[in-house]
Scaffold this motif. Structure first.
Motif, short mmCIF file in Angstrom:
data_model
loop_
_atom_site.label_atom_id
_atom_site.label_comp_id
_atom_site.label_asym_id
_atom_site.label_seq_id
_atom_site.Cartn_x
_atom_site.Cartn_y
_atom_site.Cartn_z
N LEU A 42 33.53 -66.61 15.54
CA LEU A 42 34.38 -66.76 14.36
C LEU A 42 33.55 -66.60 13.09
CD1 LEU A 42 37.14 -67.41 13.09
CD2 LEU A 42 36.51 -69.84 13.25
N THR A 43 32.40 -67.25 13.03
CA THR A 43 31.52 -67.17 11.87
C THR A 43 31.08 -65.74 11.61
OG1 THR A 43 30.76 -69.43 12.23
CG2 THR A 43 29.34 -68.00 10.89
N VAL A 44 30.63 -65.06 12.65
CA VAL A 44 30.17 -63.67 12.52
C VAL A 44 31.31 -62.77 12.06
CG1 VAL A 44 29.43 -61.70 13.90
CG2 VAL A 44 28.22 -63.85 14.09
N ASN A 45 32.49 -62.94 12.63
CA ASN A 45 33.61 -62.10 12.23
C ASN A 45 33.98 -62.30 10.77
OD1 ASN A 45 33.91 -60.78 14.67
ND2 ASN A 45 35.40 -62.22 15.45
N LEU A 46 33.99 -63.54 10.31
CA LEU A 46 34.35 -63.80 8.91
C LEU A 46 33.28 -63.30 7.95
CD1 LEU A 46 35.99 -67.32 9.27
CD2 LEU A 46 37.11 -65.09 9.17
N ILE A 47 32.01 -63.53 8.27
CA ILE A 47 30.92 -63.00 7.43
C ILE A 47 30.99 -61.48 7.40
CG2 ILE A 47 28.42 -62.70 7.26
CD1 ILE A 47 28.17 -65.59 8.37
N GLY A 48 31.20 -60.87 8.56
CA GLY A 48 31.28 -59.41 8.65
C GLY A 48 32.44 -58.84 7.85
N CYS A 49 33.58 -59.52 7.89
CA CYS A 49 34.74 -59.08 7.11
C CYS A 49 34.44 -59.13 5.61
CB CYS A 49 35.96 -59.93 7.43
SG CYS A 49 36.67 -59.59 9.05
N PHE A 50 33.83 -60.22 5.18
CA PHE A 50 33.47 -60.35 3.77
C PHE A 50 32.46 -59.28 3.36
CE2 PHE A 50 30.96 -62.54 0.36
CZ PHE A 50 31.95 -62.51 -0.60
N LEU A 51 31.45 -59.07 4.19
CA LEU A 51 30.42 -58.07 3.90
C LEU A 51 30.99 -56.66 3.84
CD1 LEU A 51 27.46 -57.37 3.41
CD2 LEU A 51 27.13 -57.37 5.89
N ILE A 52 31.86 -56.33 4.78
CA ILE A 52 32.43 -54.98 4.77
C ILE A 52 33.34 -54.78 3.56
CG2 ILE A 52 34.52 -55.20 6.17
CD1 ILE A 52 33.47 -52.69 7.73
N GLY A 53 33.99 -55.86 3.12
CA GLY A 53 34.79 -55.78 1.89
C GLY A 53 33.93 -55.50 0.68
N ILE A 54 32.80 -56.19 0.58
CA ILE A 54 31.87 -55.94 -0.53
C ILE A 54 31.36 -54.51 -0.48
CG2 ILE A 54 29.54 -56.49 -1.36
CD1 ILE A 54 30.17 -59.43 -0.76
N LEU A 55 30.95 -54.06 0.68
CA LEU A 55 30.42 -52.69 0.81
C LEU A 55 31.49 -51.65 0.51
CD1 LEU A 55 28.32 -53.24 4.05
CD2 LEU A 55 27.42 -52.85 1.73
#
Length: 126
Positions: A42-55
């Motif tokens: 869950l943590t990885v998925n949420l961090i990854g979603c936020f990061l891909i949004g920024i990118l």
């Protein structure tokens, strides 16, 4: 043409290696937290979603959506880091184990918060 494809494959592969290794490290760090609930995924998925949004926001703002950096960072790094295939497997295991509320909470939080964090990351940069 072929050399561009090779460069793209290497960019994605390198990013995937780094993202996958980072994903594994998060799992090690969070090992033993919340038995019975996949907190690391869950943590990885949420961090990854936020990061891909920024990118996504950054690259679209700068008109660089077609660069090798996009492939390296989004398809490679974020793709190797986020683990929705693992998410699906873990959700199914919870459902099969009769943990209906855990399943529902896990799926709802992952999808709703994930989409919200992509939007937040995108809006921060845009």
């Amino acid at each position: 043409m072929v050399s561009d494809i090779i460069k793209n494959v290497l960019a994605v592969g390198t990013g995937s290696f780094i993202g996958g290794a980072a994903r594994y490290l998060v799992g090690l760090i969070m090992k033993g937290i919340g038995k019975g609930f996949p907190w690391a995924t869950l943590t990885v998925n949420l961090i990854g979603c936020f990061l891909i949004g920024i990118l996504w926001g950054f690259f679209s703002k700068n008109g660089t959506e077609g660069s090798n950096w996009v492939l390296f960072l989004t398809v490679g790094l974020c793709g190797g880091f986020t683990t929705f295939s693992t998410f699906s497997k873990e959700a199914l295991i919870m459902l099969q184990g009769g943990n209906t509320w855990g399943f529902a909470g896990y799926v709802a939080i992952s999808v709703i918060a994930g989409i919200a964090l992509v939007a937040l990351g995108y809006s921060i940069v845009r």
